[in-house]
Enzyme design. Structure first.
Site, PDB file in Angstrom:
ATOM      1  N   TRP A 107      41.662  37.927  35.379  1.00 18.51           N
ATOM      2  CA  TRP A 107      41.994  36.545  35.004  1.00 18.51           C
ATOM      3  C   TRP A 107      43.242  36.070  35.762  1.00 18.51           C
ATOM      4  O   TRP A 107      43.230  35.017  36.430  1.00 18.51           O
ATOM      5  CB  TRP A 107      42.187  36.468  33.489  1.00 18.51           C
ATOM      6  CG  TRP A 107      42.530  35.100  32.943  1.00 18.51           C
ATOM      7  CD1 TRP A 107      42.446  33.900  33.599  1.00 18.51           C
ATOM      8  CD2 TRP A 107      42.987  34.802  31.615  1.00 18.51           C
ATOM      9  NE1 TRP A 107      42.823  32.872  32.765  1.00 18.51           N
ATOM     10  CE2 TRP A 107      43.161  33.386  31.543  1.00 18.51           C
ATOM     11  CE3 TRP A 107      43.259  35.565  30.479  1.00 18.51           C
ATOM     12  CZ2 TRP A 107      43.602  32.758  30.377  1.00 18.51           C
ATOM     13  CZ3 TRP A 107      43.691  34.928  29.324  1.00 18.51           C
ATOM     14  CH2 TRP A 107      43.863  33.537  29.275  1.00 18.51           C
TER      15      TRP A 107
ATOM     16  N   ASP B 250      36.828  43.196  35.845  1.00 17.21           N
ATOM     17  CA  ASP B 250      36.333  42.129  34.972  1.00 17.21           C
ATOM     18  C   ASP B 250      36.820  40.786  35.510  1.00 17.21           C
ATOM     19  O   ASP B 250      37.985  40.637  35.884  1.00 17.21           O
ATOM     20  CB  ASP B 250      36.879  42.331  33.550  1.00 17.21           C
ATOM     21  CG  ASP B 250      36.435  41.218  32.615  1.00 17.21           C
ATOM     22  OD1 ASP B 250      35.236  41.199  32.271  1.00 17.21           O
ATOM     23  OD2 ASP B 250      37.260  40.351  32.248  1.00 17.21           O
TER      24      ASP B 250
ATOM     25  N   TYR C 256      37.735  31.687  36.092  1.00 19.94           N
ATOM     26  CA  TYR C 256      39.096  32.102  36.450  1.00 19.94           C
ATOM     27  C   TYR C 256      39.425  31.529  37.829  1.00 19.94           C
ATOM     28  O   TYR C 256      38.901  31.986  38.843  1.00 19.94           O
ATOM     29  CB  TYR C 256      39.242  33.626  36.454  1.00 19.94           C
ATOM     30  CG  TYR C 256      39.034  34.305  35.111  1.00 19.94           C
ATOM     31  CD1 TYR C 256      39.085  33.579  33.917  1.00 19.94           C
ATOM     32  CD2 TYR C 256      38.802  35.671  35.023  1.00 19.94           C
ATOM     33  CE1 TYR C 256      38.901  34.203  32.684  1.00 19.94           C
ATOM     34  CE2 TYR C 256      38.615  36.296  33.793  1.00 19.94           C
ATOM     35  CZ  TYR C 256      38.657  35.552  32.640  1.00 19.94           C
ATOM     36  OH  TYR C 256      38.466  36.169  31.422  1.00 19.94           O
TER      37      TYR C 256
ATOM     38  N   HIS D  85      30.533  34.206  27.552  1.00 25.18           N
ATOM     39  CA  HIS D  85      31.993  34.106  27.549  1.00 25.18           C
ATOM     40  C   HIS D  85      32.519  33.486  26.253  1.00 25.18           C
ATOM     41  O   HIS D  85      32.764  32.278  26.181  1.00 25.18           O
ATOM     42  CB  HIS D  85      32.429  33.285  28.765  1.00 25.18           C
ATOM     43  CG  HIS D  85      33.858  33.464  29.133  1.00 25.18           C
ATOM     44  ND1 HIS D  85      34.365  33.039  30.333  1.00 25.18           N
ATOM     45  CD2 HIS D  85      34.910  34.014  28.469  1.00 25.18           C
ATOM     46  CE1 HIS D  85      35.667  33.321  30.386  1.00 25.18           C
ATOM     47  NE2 HIS D  85      36.014  33.906  29.267  1.00 25.18           N
TER      48      HIS D  85
ATOM     49  N   SER E  62      31.310  38.684  25.476  1.00 27.54           N
ATOM     50  CA  SER E  62      32.739  38.746  25.211  1.00 27.54           C
ATOM     51  C   SER E  62      32.928  37.946  23.941  1.00 27.54           C
ATOM     52  O   SER E  62      32.418  36.826  23.823  1.00 27.54           O
ATOM     53  CB  SER E  62      33.508  38.122  26.385  1.00 27.54           C
ATOM     54  OG  SER E  62      34.890  38.225  26.136  1.00 27.54           O
TER      55      SER E  62
HETATM   56  N1  LIG Z   1      37.578  35.438  26.682  1.00 24.11           N
HETATM   57  C1  LIG Z   1      37.567  36.459  27.496  1.00 24.11           C
HETATM   58  O1  LIG Z   1      36.535  36.991  27.791  1.00 24.11           O
HETATM   59  C2  LIG Z   1      38.867  36.970  28.027  1.00 24.11           C
HETATM   60  C3  LIG Z   1      40.066  36.458  27.556  1.00 24.11           C
HETATM   61  C4  LIG Z   1      41.262  37.026  28.000  1.00 24.11           C
HETATM   62  C5  LIG Z   1      41.239  38.067  28.901  1.00 24.11           C
HETATM   63  N2  LIG Z   1      40.050  38.543  29.380  1.00 24.11           N
HETATM   64  C6  LIG Z   1      39.999  39.641  30.358  1.00 24.11           C
HETATM   65  O2  LIG Z   1      40.867  40.671  29.944  1.00 24.11           O
HETATM   66  C7  LIG Z   1      41.812  40.935  30.983  1.00 24.11           C
HETATM   67  C8  LIG Z   1      43.099  41.443  30.385  1.00 24.11           C
HETATM   68  O3  LIG Z   1      43.607  40.575  29.431  1.00 24.11           O
HETATM   69  P1  LIG Z   1      44.852  39.682  29.704  1.00 24.11           P
HETATM   70  O4  LIG Z   1      45.040  39.587  31.186  1.00 24.11           O
HETATM   71  O5  LIG Z   1      44.691  38.433  28.938  1.00 24.11           O
HETATM   72  O6  LIG Z   1      46.058  40.441  29.038  1.00 24.11           O
HETATM   73  P2  LIG Z   1      46.826  41.818  29.285  1.00 24.11           P
HETATM   74  O7  LIG Z   1      46.061  42.727  30.144  1.00 24.11           O
HETATM   75  O8  LIG Z   1      47.195  42.277  27.926  1.00 24.11           O
HETATM   76  O9  LIG Z   1      48.164  41.346  30.015  1.00 24.11           O
HETATM   77  C9  LIG Z   1      48.147  41.100  31.366  1.00 24.11           C
HETATM   78  C10 LIG Z   1      49.500  40.653  31.863  1.00 24.11           C
HETATM   79  O10 LIG Z   1      50.501  41.587  31.525  1.00 24.11           O
HETATM   80  C11 LIG Z   1      51.429  41.726  32.586  1.00 24.11           C
HETATM   81  N3  LIG Z   1      51.387  43.138  33.014  1.00 24.11           N
HETATM   82  C12 LIG Z   1      50.317  43.876  33.402  1.00 24.11           C
HETATM   83  N4  LIG Z   1      50.678  45.136  33.699  1.00 24.11           N
HETATM   84  C13 LIG Z   1      52.001  45.204  33.488  1.00 24.11           C
HETATM   85  C14 LIG Z   1      52.941  46.228  33.612  1.00 24.11           C
HETATM   86  N5  LIG Z   1      52.591  47.450  34.004  1.00 24.11           N
HETATM   87  N6  LIG Z   1      54.240  45.938  33.323  1.00 24.11           N
HETATM   88  C15 LIG Z   1      54.608  44.712  32.925  1.00 24.11           C
HETATM   89  N7  LIG Z   1      53.752  43.691  32.789  1.00 24.11           N
HETATM   90  C16 LIG Z   1      52.454  43.931  33.054  1.00 24.11           C
HETATM   91  C17 LIG Z   1      50.998  40.786  33.686  1.00 24.11           C
HETATM   92  O11 LIG Z   1      51.620  39.507  33.523  1.00 24.11           O
HETATM   93  P3  LIG Z   1      53.086  39.112  34.093  1.00 24.11           P
HETATM   94  O12 LIG Z   1      53.389  40.019  35.234  1.00 24.11           O
HETATM   95  O13 LIG Z   1      52.944  37.687  34.478  1.00 24.11           O
HETATM   96  O14 LIG Z   1      53.973  39.274  32.896  1.00 24.11           O
HETATM   97  C18 LIG Z   1      49.529  40.607  33.379  1.00 24.11           C
HETATM   98  O15 LIG Z   1      48.977  39.431  33.871  1.00 24.11           O
HETATM   99  C19 LIG Z   1      41.890  39.617  31.755  1.00 24.11           C
HETATM  100  O16 LIG Z   1      42.414  39.749  33.043  1.00 24.11           O
HETATM  101  C20 LIG Z   1      40.452  39.218  31.752  1.00 24.11           C
HETATM  102  O17 LIG Z   1      39.736  39.947  32.731  1.00 24.11           O
HETATM  103  C21 LIG Z   1      38.876  38.007  28.951  1.00 24.11           C
END
Ligand SMILES: NC(=O)c1ccc[n+]([C@@H]2O[C@H](COP(=O)([O-])OP(=O)(O)OC[C@H]3O[C@@H](n4cnc5c(N)ncnc54)[C@H](OP(=O)(O)O)[C@@H]3O)[C@@H](O)[C@H]2O)c1
Length: 331
Positions: free
Chosen positions: A25, A55, A60, A125, A156
């Site tokens: 995303w 994913d 996105y 989605h 999802s």
């Molecule tokens: N409705 C749906 O289907 C839906 C909704 C949401 C997400 N998703 C999927 O789930 C994936 C993951 O969820 P998410 O991206 O919302 O949340 P997440 O994985 O909980 O958080 C991702 C964010 O955390 C930070 N991060 C990642 N690794 C890190 C590290 N090692 N140290 C510090 N900060 C770190 C980065 O942002 P910063 O560097 O900017 O802080 C990153 O963009 C998405 O990319 C997407 O593919 C799907």
């Protein structure tokens, strides 16, 4: 030191996917400024470290994330699985829009973006709840499989009840759901049912939008086009998608309680991801990442020893005391 990746079966697809995978995303947009050159490096680093599952979604960056993944696939010889999503191009986003004409058009568009002959895995989605009560929608997905446009499909979901309903459809291979130390309810009944039916589970928001990486503070700010600024109260989409639906200050306070539990030499992000992998029903966590350093830290979780029963109990107690009342019966 390179971490050793481990692989888990994804539903009945026959694929073994990396238990720490990659969420696409943020590389598409809605997470503040992001440079394609950084995203490309992060994606390549993930493949170097054994990540083989990515994913993404057609929305996105309006397809930008899919196109970056198409490029990754072109540039690498390792086999990778790309899961995309369909449905959120609908505006308004109504159950009636999940029909043959629209779903076929969304799939055709993703095929172009991903430069593929068939999509590996298409997830509905986070559709409106009525969609789960319309077998004809799942029939359309079966027809798209039969036509060779998609290999497998899944969903999802926002809520546990939607997940339980979705897996009644026999060809649903995967359920993507929010599961992290701040959102523990999926592990109660849903994981058992998914395991019984051999349905894969993709744990999203594994870092609770970055909070559980332990690097944020009350002084952290987010760009205007970052959902962590504009969706704190669910203004643009489900509130649960931003910081798991917990207000930022409560999340920060919970992180401070978790911090002493993190073993020496382990980062909080790796710890948070290792906690997710303790559930054997989970196929993989899909942390979003924009930079190589984040990918490296996240992948390390796959190579950590199991968390001790004492640590697992302490995490559960923090959830019960600080978070449960805020989230447990909302999703
Ligand atoms: N409705 C749906 O289907 C839906 C909704 C949401 C997400 N998703 C999927 O789930 C994936 C993951 O969820 P998410 O991206 O919302 O949340 P997440 O994985 O909980 O958080 C991702 C964010 O955390 C930070 N991060 C990642 N690794 C890190 C590290 N090692 N140290 C510090 N900060 C770190 C980065 O942002 P910063 O560097 O900017 O802080 C990153 O963009 C998405 O990319 C997407 O593919 C799907």
């Amino acid at each position: 030191m390179l971490a050793r990746m481990d692989y888990r079966p994804l539903g009945r697809t026959g694929w073994n996917v990396s238990s720490i995978s990659f969420g696409g995303w943020a590389i598409g947009g809605t997470w503040g400024p992001v440079e394609d050159s950084d995203s490309q490096k992060a994606l390549h680093r993930a493949v170097d470290l054994g990540v083989n599952f990515f994913d993404t979604a057609d929305v996105y960056g309006d397809g930008h994330s899919e196109r970056l993944l198409a490029r990754l696939r072109r540039e690498r010889s390792e086999p990778i699985v790309i899961a995309t999503k369909a449905g959120r191009r609908l505006s308004p986003h109504h159950a009636d829009g999940y029909n043959r004409k629209n779903l076929t058009a969304f799939v055709e568009r993703s095929l172009k973006n991903l430069a593929s002959e068939a999509l590996d895995l298409v997830q509905l989605h986070c559709p409106p709840i009525d969609v789960y009560y319309r077998p004809e929608v799942f029939g359309v997905m079966d027809d798209l499989v039969a036509a060779g446009k998609i290999r497998f499909y899944g969903v999802s979901v926002e809520r546990v009840e939607e997940a339980l309903k979705a897996i009644e459809y026999p060809n649903v291979q995967s359920v993507q759901i929010i599961y992290n130390m701040f959102r523990q309810r999926p592990a109660e009944l849903f994981f058992k049912e998914a395991k019984r039916r051999q349905v894969g589970i993709l744990a999203r928001l594994p870092l609770s939008s970055g909070l559980l990486a332990g690097k944020m503070s009350a002084a952290s700010t987010f760009a205007q086009d970052d959902h962590r600024s504009f969706n704190r109260h669910g203004e643009a989409f489900d509130k649960g998608e931003t910081f798991s639906g917990i207000d930022f200050e409560t999340g920060l306070a919970a992180v401070e309680e978790l911090r002493p539990l993190v073993p020496a030499g382990v980062s909080m992000a790796s710890f948070a991801l290792r906690w997710i992998l303790m559930a054997d029903a989970v196929t993989c966590a899909i942390p979003g990442a924009k930079r190589t350093g984040q990918v490296e830290e996240n992948v390390r979780a796959a190579d950590l020893p199991a968390l001790s029963p004492a640590i697992m109990t302490a995490i559960e107690r923090i959830y019960e005391r600080k978070l449960r009342a805020l989230v447990h019966h909302n999703w």
